[in-house]
Design a protein around this motif. Structure first.
Motif, PDB file in Angstrom:
ATOM      1  N   UNK A 190       0.811  -1.225   0.000  1.00  0.00           N
ATOM      2  CA  UNK A 190       0.000   0.000   0.000  1.00  0.00           C
ATOM      3  C   UNK A 190       0.841   1.271   0.000  1.00  0.00           C
ATOM      4  N   UNK A 191       1.848   1.312   0.879  1.00  0.00           N
ATOM      5  CA  UNK A 191       2.601   2.555   1.062  1.00  0.00           C
ATOM      6  C   UNK A 191       3.311   3.001  -0.222  1.00  0.00           C
ATOM      7  N   UNK A 192       4.099   2.138  -0.883  1.00  0.00           N
ATOM      8  CA  UNK A 192       4.723   2.601  -2.129  1.00  0.00           C
ATOM      9  C   UNK A 192       3.738   2.798  -3.274  1.00  0.00           C
ATOM     10  N   UNK A 193       2.619   2.048  -3.243  1.00  0.00           N
ATOM     11  CA  UNK A 193       1.605   2.225  -4.288  1.00  0.00           C
ATOM     12  C   UNK A 193       1.068   3.654  -4.261  1.00  0.00           C
ATOM     13  N   UNK A 194       0.709   4.135  -3.076  1.00  0.00           N
ATOM     14  CA  UNK A 194       0.222   5.506  -2.942  1.00  0.00           C
ATOM     15  C   UNK A 194       1.383   6.491  -2.957  1.00  0.00           C
ATOM     16  N   UNK A 195       2.490   6.115  -2.339  1.00  0.00           N
ATOM     17  CA  UNK A 195       3.653   7.007  -2.269  1.00  0.00           C
ATOM     18  C   UNK A 195       4.211   7.375  -3.631  1.00  0.00           C
ATOM     19  N   UNK A 196       4.117   6.465  -4.594  1.00  0.00           N
ATOM     20  CA  UNK A 196       4.619   6.764  -5.942  1.00  0.00           C
ATOM     21  C   UNK A 196       3.863   7.939  -6.547  1.00  0.00           C
ATOM     22  N   UNK A 197       2.546   7.954  -6.365  1.00  0.00           N
ATOM     23  CA  UNK A 197       1.763   9.093  -6.855  1.00  0.00           C
ATOM     24  C   UNK A 197       2.113  10.364  -6.090  1.00  0.00           C
ATOM     25  N   UNK A 198       2.267  10.240  -4.770  1.00  0.00           N
ATOM     26  CA  UNK A 198       2.538  11.420  -3.945  1.00  0.00           C
ATOM     27  C   UNK A 198       3.891  12.043  -4.275  1.00  0.00           C
ATOM     28  N   UNK A 199       4.909  11.210  -4.438  1.00  0.00           N
ATOM     29  CA  UNK A 199       6.252  11.726  -4.727  1.00  0.00           C
ATOM     30  C   UNK A 199       6.269  12.457  -6.062  1.00  0.00           C
ATOM     31  N   UNK A 200       5.607  11.910  -7.060  1.00  0.00           N
ATOM     32  CA  UNK A 200       5.559  12.566  -8.370  1.00  0.00           C
ATOM     33  C   UNK A 200       4.719  13.843  -8.350  1.00  0.00           C
ATOM     34  N   UNK A 201       3.858  13.974  -7.338  1.00  0.00           N
ATOM     35  CA  UNK A 201       3.044  15.191  -7.211  1.00  0.00           C
ATOM     36  C   UNK A 201       3.650  16.164  -6.205  1.00  0.00           C
ATOM     37  N   UNK A 211      -6.320  -0.927  -2.692  1.00  0.00           N
ATOM     38  CA  UNK A 211      -5.973  -1.624  -3.934  1.00  0.00           C
ATOM     39  C   UNK A 211      -7.112  -1.527  -4.944  1.00  0.00           C
ATOM     40  N   UNK A 212      -8.340  -1.696  -4.465  1.00  0.00           N
ATOM     41  CA  UNK A 212      -9.484  -1.637  -5.368  1.00  0.00           C
ATOM     42  C   UNK A 212      -9.676  -0.269  -5.993  1.00  0.00           C
ATOM     43  N   UNK A 262       5.510   8.121   7.781  1.00  0.00           N
ATOM     44  CA  UNK A 262       5.649   8.785   6.478  1.00  0.00           C
ATOM     45  C   UNK A 262       6.829   8.242   5.683  1.00  0.00           C
ATOM     46  N   UNK A 263       7.806   7.657   6.367  1.00  0.00           N
ATOM     47  CA  UNK A 263       8.995   7.160   5.671  1.00  0.00           C
ATOM     48  C   UNK A 263       8.644   6.073   4.653  1.00  0.00           C
ATOM     49  N   UNK A 264       7.666   5.230   4.964  1.00  0.00           N
ATOM     50  CA  UNK A 264       7.317   4.146   4.054  1.00  0.00           C
ATOM     51  C   UNK A 264       6.593   4.639   2.812  1.00  0.00           C
ATOM     52  N   UNK A 265       6.068   5.851   2.852  1.00  0.00           N
ATOM     53  CA  UNK A 265       5.463   6.443   1.665  1.00  0.00           C
ATOM     54  C   UNK A 265       6.508   7.006   0.713  1.00  0.00           C
TER      55      UNK A 265
END
Length: 332
Positions: A62-73, A189-190, A244-247
């Protein structure tokens, strides 16, 4: 001691709703216990470790899945803001249990409060034209102030056990909190699976997304609410201070060695899972705080990824040397 199957006579409406997840937890615990018997690993013999490992595996996705969007934004710090409001949600749950004896899970109230805070971050930005970091700072400060105020009231021993929410604790991952985490995992995920294309469009070009008819504000709100779910779920073993580190850290490491968004997403999940599994194992045998060990391993993996990325760039540069300039005298 494992918990029996949930029945209407034993539980309330929430636990009835989560009954399939309790059943899955029992299957998972049996499976991990069997692996422990086969391998002889001591940490796999205990029920609380079974739940901690499952929670860690879910967080690693979950964390990198959402974190990838957050980092790019460029929203990497939103995790800190929502973690502190999640702490306020925990304090609200403890306060309600102490004063009204509701028996509600503090993690459930943390989910509700964190999602409300996530919406406020977006609403403050939209209503005041303030930068996102301003709205995040306001929500972070308000959330932590609310949490510390409720804790300081100390109604019915409210301050007892607060450290587990600040720093995380493997031993306190209960059956209820693990079931709530599984529910959050399925939702995250859904929703990402259903809205992936729109989220990508909004992430990389909000203007074009708006012109094409996509409701940018709506998908921004979806993203921050998903972030709130991930943050509260990860808070169980990471704690408010480190969640927050895992994001961010696995995503930052993946960006060093990846060549596309999808590859970055996949690599970040692999790096996060590596940090979580090693971190849980090391923290168990070293009797250290799991969240701190996981983050230290994640940062170490990030450092290695930086080195690998530099080597990759050098190899590519060496395999594609620039054409030397042609001297004028070489032309007939």
């Amino acid at each position: 001691m494992s918990r029996g199957l949930v029945t209407p006579l034993q539980t309330g409406p929430l636990e009835l709703l989560l009954a399939p997840l309790y059943w899955f937890l029992q299957l998972w615990s049996g499976f991990v216990y069997w692996i422990g018997q086969m391998t002889g690993f001591e940490l796999l013999q205990y029920g609380f470790m079974h739940r901690a490992i499952l929670v860690g595996l879910c967080i690693g996705v979950m964390a990198p899945l959402i974190g990838t969007f957050l980092v790019h934004r460029q929203l990497a710090l939103i995790g800190d803001a929502l973690a502190h409001t999640g702490f306020a949600g925990v304090a609200v749950g403890l306060f309600l249990n102490a004063v009204l004896d509701l028996g509600v899970s503090p993690y459930l109230t943390a989910v509700v409060v964190a999602m409300i805070a996530a919406l406020f971050i977006e609403l403050i930005s939209e209503a005041t034209d303030a930068y996102n970091d301003v709205s995040m700072a306001i929500v972070l400060s308000t959330g932590f102030a609310l949490g510390t105020t409720l804790i300081s009231i100390n109604a019915g021993g409210l301050a007892v056990g607060v450290n587990q929410f600040l720093f995380g604790n493997l031993a306190t991952v209960s059956q209820d909190s693990a079931a709530i985490l599984l529910a959050l995992f399925v939702i995250v995920i859904g929703v990402v699976g259903l809205t992936r294309n729109q989220l990508l469009y909004v992430t990389f070009d909000e203007t074009a997304a708006a012109v094409s008819g996509i409701s940018v504000s709506w998908y921004n709100r979806i993203m921050v609410m998903l972030t709130a779910m991930v943050v509260v779920g990860a808070m169980q073993i990471m704690g408010v201070i480190l969640v927050a580190a895992m994001l961010v850290v696995p995503v930052a490491g993946a960006s060093q060695v990846s060549r596309s968004f999808n590859e970055s997403l996949l690599v970040s999940v692999v790096l996060a899972e590596l940090a979580v599994i090693l971190g849980i194992a090391v923290s168990y045998y070293a009797e250290a705080t799991a969240g701190g060990v996981i983050v230290l391993i994640a940062v170490t993996v990030y450092s290695l990824a930086v080195v690998v990325g530099k080597l990759q760039s050098r190899l590519v540069a060496d395999s594609n040397p620039e054409m030397g300039s042609i001297e004028a005298g070489e032309i007939d």
